[in-house]
Design a protein around this motif. Structure first.
Motif, mmCIF file in Angstrom:
data_model
loop_
_atom_site.group_PDB
_atom_site.id
_atom_site.type_symbol
_atom_site.label_atom_id
_atom_site.label_comp_id
_atom_site.label_asym_id
_atom_site.label_seq_id
_atom_site.Cartn_x
_atom_site.Cartn_y
_atom_site.Cartn_z
ATOM 1 N N UNK A 1 6.196 -14.559 11.333
ATOM 2 C CA UNK A 1 4.843 -15.119 11.300
ATOM 3 C C UNK A 1 3.790 -14.037 11.575
ATOM 4 N N UNK A 2 4.117 -12.813 11.141
ATOM 5 C CA UNK A 2 3.230 -11.670 11.348
ATOM 6 C C UNK A 2 3.131 -10.888 10.041
ATOM 7 N N UNK A 3 1.927 -10.410 9.748
ATOM 8 C CA UNK A 3 1.645 -9.569 8.591
ATOM 9 C C UNK A 3 1.047 -8.272 9.120
ATOM 10 N N UNK A 4 1.494 -7.136 8.587
ATOM 11 C CA UNK A 4 0.948 -5.836 8.981
ATOM 12 C C UNK A 4 0.111 -5.280 7.839
ATOM 13 N N UNK A 5 -0.784 -4.379 8.192
ATOM 14 C CA UNK A 5 -1.503 -3.644 7.156
ATOM 15 C C UNK A 5 -1.471 -2.158 7.500
ATOM 16 N N UNK A 6 -1.504 -1.309 6.475
ATOM 17 C CA UNK A 6 -1.441 0.134 6.742
ATOM 18 C C UNK A 6 -2.741 0.635 7.347
ATOM 19 N N UNK A 7 -2.729 1.886 7.794
ATOM 20 C CA UNK A 7 -3.966 2.423 8.361
ATOM 21 C C UNK A 7 -5.036 2.529 7.278
ATOM 22 N N UNK A 8 -6.262 2.736 7.697
ATOM 23 C CA UNK A 8 -7.401 2.665 6.791
ATOM 24 C C UNK A 8 -7.330 3.683 5.653
ATOM 25 N N UNK A 9 -6.920 4.898 5.932
ATOM 26 C CA UNK A 9 -6.880 5.890 4.850
ATOM 27 C C UNK A 9 -5.778 5.567 3.843
ATOM 28 N N UNK A 10 -4.672 5.029 4.298
ATOM 29 C CA UNK A 10 -3.588 4.652 3.390
ATOM 30 C C UNK A 10 -3.993 3.470 2.519
ATOM 31 N N UNK A 11 -4.602 2.469 3.112
ATOM 32 C CA UNK A 11 -5.001 1.284 2.350
ATOM 33 C C UNK A 11 -5.935 1.668 1.211
ATOM 34 N N UNK A 12 -6.924 2.486 1.491
ATOM 35 C CA UNK A 12 -7.872 2.911 0.444
ATOM 36 C C UNK A 12 -7.155 3.706 -0.637
ATOM 37 N N UNK A 13 -6.264 4.570 -0.222
ATOM 38 C CA UNK A 13 -5.553 5.436 -1.164
ATOM 39 C C UNK A 13 -4.683 4.625 -2.117
ATOM 40 N N UNK A 14 -3.895 3.681 -1.576
ATOM 41 C CA UNK A 14 -2.976 2.950 -2.450
ATOM 42 C C UNK A 14 -3.709 2.023 -3.412
ATOM 43 N N UNK A 15 -4.875 1.549 -3.025
ATOM 44 C CA UNK A 15 -5.673 0.743 -3.955
ATOM 45 C C UNK A 15 -6.079 1.595 -5.158
ATOM 46 N N UNK A 16 -6.441 2.850 -4.904
ATOM 47 C CA UNK A 16 -6.813 3.751 -5.994
ATOM 48 C C UNK A 16 -5.600 4.206 -6.804
ATOM 49 N N UNK A 17 -4.458 4.403 -6.143
ATOM 50 C CA UNK A 17 -3.268 4.910 -6.828
ATOM 51 C C UNK A 17 -2.525 3.849 -7.634
ATOM 52 N N UNK A 18 -2.622 2.593 -7.244
ATOM 53 C CA UNK A 18 -1.844 1.529 -7.894
ATOM 54 C C UNK A 18 -2.056 1.472 -9.402
ATOM 55 N N UNK A 19 -3.284 1.445 -9.914
ATOM 56 C CA UNK A 19 -3.433 1.388 -11.374
ATOM 57 C C UNK A 19 -2.911 2.650 -12.070
ATOM 58 N N UNK A 20 -3.017 3.788 -11.409
ATOM 59 C CA UNK A 20 -2.469 5.022 -11.973
ATOM 60 C C UNK A 20 -0.944 4.948 -12.033
ATOM 61 N N UNK A 21 -0.352 4.434 -10.969
ATOM 62 C CA UNK A 21 1.107 4.276 -10.923
ATOM 63 C C UNK A 21 1.584 3.297 -12.003
ATOM 64 N N UNK A 22 0.818 2.254 -12.215
ATOM 65 C CA UNK A 22 1.186 1.269 -13.238
ATOM 66 C C UNK A 22 1.192 1.881 -14.638
ATOM 67 N N UNK A 23 0.315 2.840 -14.882
ATOM 68 C CA UNK A 23 0.231 3.494 -16.202
ATOM 69 C C UNK A 23 1.234 4.627 -16.365
ATOM 70 N N UNK A 24 1.405 5.414 -15.317
ATOM 71 C CA UNK A 24 2.306 6.569 -15.362
ATOM 72 C C UNK A 24 2.896 6.721 -13.964
ATOM 73 N N UNK A 25 4.141 6.410 -13.819
ATOM 74 C CA UNK A 25 4.784 6.353 -12.511
ATOM 75 C C UNK A 25 4.504 7.592 -11.661
ATOM 76 N N UNK A 26 3.958 7.353 -10.493
ATOM 77 C CA UNK A 26 3.715 8.429 -9.534
ATOM 78 C C UNK A 26 5.000 8.621 -8.743
ATOM 79 N N UNK A 27 5.457 9.848 -8.671
ATOM 80 C CA UNK A 27 6.692 10.132 -7.944
ATOM 81 C C UNK A 27 6.434 10.705 -6.570
ATOM 82 N N UNK A 28 5.284 11.329 -6.393
ATOM 83 C CA UNK A 28 5.016 11.968 -5.107
ATOM 84 C C UNK A 28 3.511 12.148 -4.938
ATOM 85 N N UNK A 29 3.061 11.941 -3.728
ATOM 86 C CA UNK A 29 1.662 12.190 -3.364
ATOM 87 C C UNK A 29 1.671 12.964 -2.079
ATOM 88 N N UNK A 30 0.926 14.043 -2.039
ATOM 89 C CA UNK A 30 0.797 14.837 -0.820
ATOM 90 C C UNK A 30 -0.637 14.664 -0.336
#
Length: 156
Positions: free
Chosen positions: A123-152
């Motif tokens: 009955x608990x939901x977690x969310x990532x830290x603020x910098x990660x959340x913003x980053x994955x929102x931006x990366x998701x559509x890119x990953x959907x088009x061309x699979x991202x294998x690594x991000x540094x």
């Protein structure tokens, strides 16, 4: 029909921002409880055009509340998160405590909303830290088009 919502840590910057976003997005809140530590007990916070006084998280009964947004850090969440969840209140935790717990989904709604159904284990939901959340929102559509294998990434 709205929700009975708790904001734990309402006097801190994150808690106040949670209140602002609930108001801005016109989240259907029927009743709102704002919680704080004893040190900040009675502090007033704003929610839209209302002013609310904080209640003591140590004494608060989560029974009958629908959602609790936790912005109190890992130590406080470790004590009060399971207590709220056991009372039937779904906890959405902003601390790092549950981010690696396999029984707690780590959710970014724009990225993996389908994972939300896994919250029932604790009955608990977690969310990532603020910098990660913003980053994955931006990366998701890119990953959907061309699979991202690594991000540094480096944050400072």
């Amino acid at each position: 029909m709205g929700y009975r919502v708790v904001v734990a840590g309402a006097t801190g910057n994150v808690g106040r921002e949670m209140l602002n976003i609930l108001d801005e997005r016109q989240f259907p809140v029927d009743e709102l409880a704002v919680l704080a530590s004893r040190r900040a007990l009675g502090t007033e916070v704003s929610f839209g055009d209302k002013t609310l006084k904080t209640q003591d998280i140590e004494q608060f009964d989560f029974t009958g509340w629908d959602r609790a947004l936790f912005a109190i850090g890992s130590d406080g969440t470790k004590v009060h998160g399971p207590r709220a969840a056991k009372a039937g209140c779904t906890v959405i935790d902003n601390s790092s405590l549950y981010r690696y717990d396999p029984d707690v989904p780590l959710i970014v709604p724009e990225v993996n909303p389908q994972a939300i159904h896994r919250y029932a284990a604790k009955n608990i939901i977690a969310n990532p830290n603020c910098s990660t959340a913003q980053r994955v929102v931006a990366l998701k559509p890119l990953h959907d088009r061309a699979t991202i294998k690594r991000v540094v990434v480096s944050t400072y």
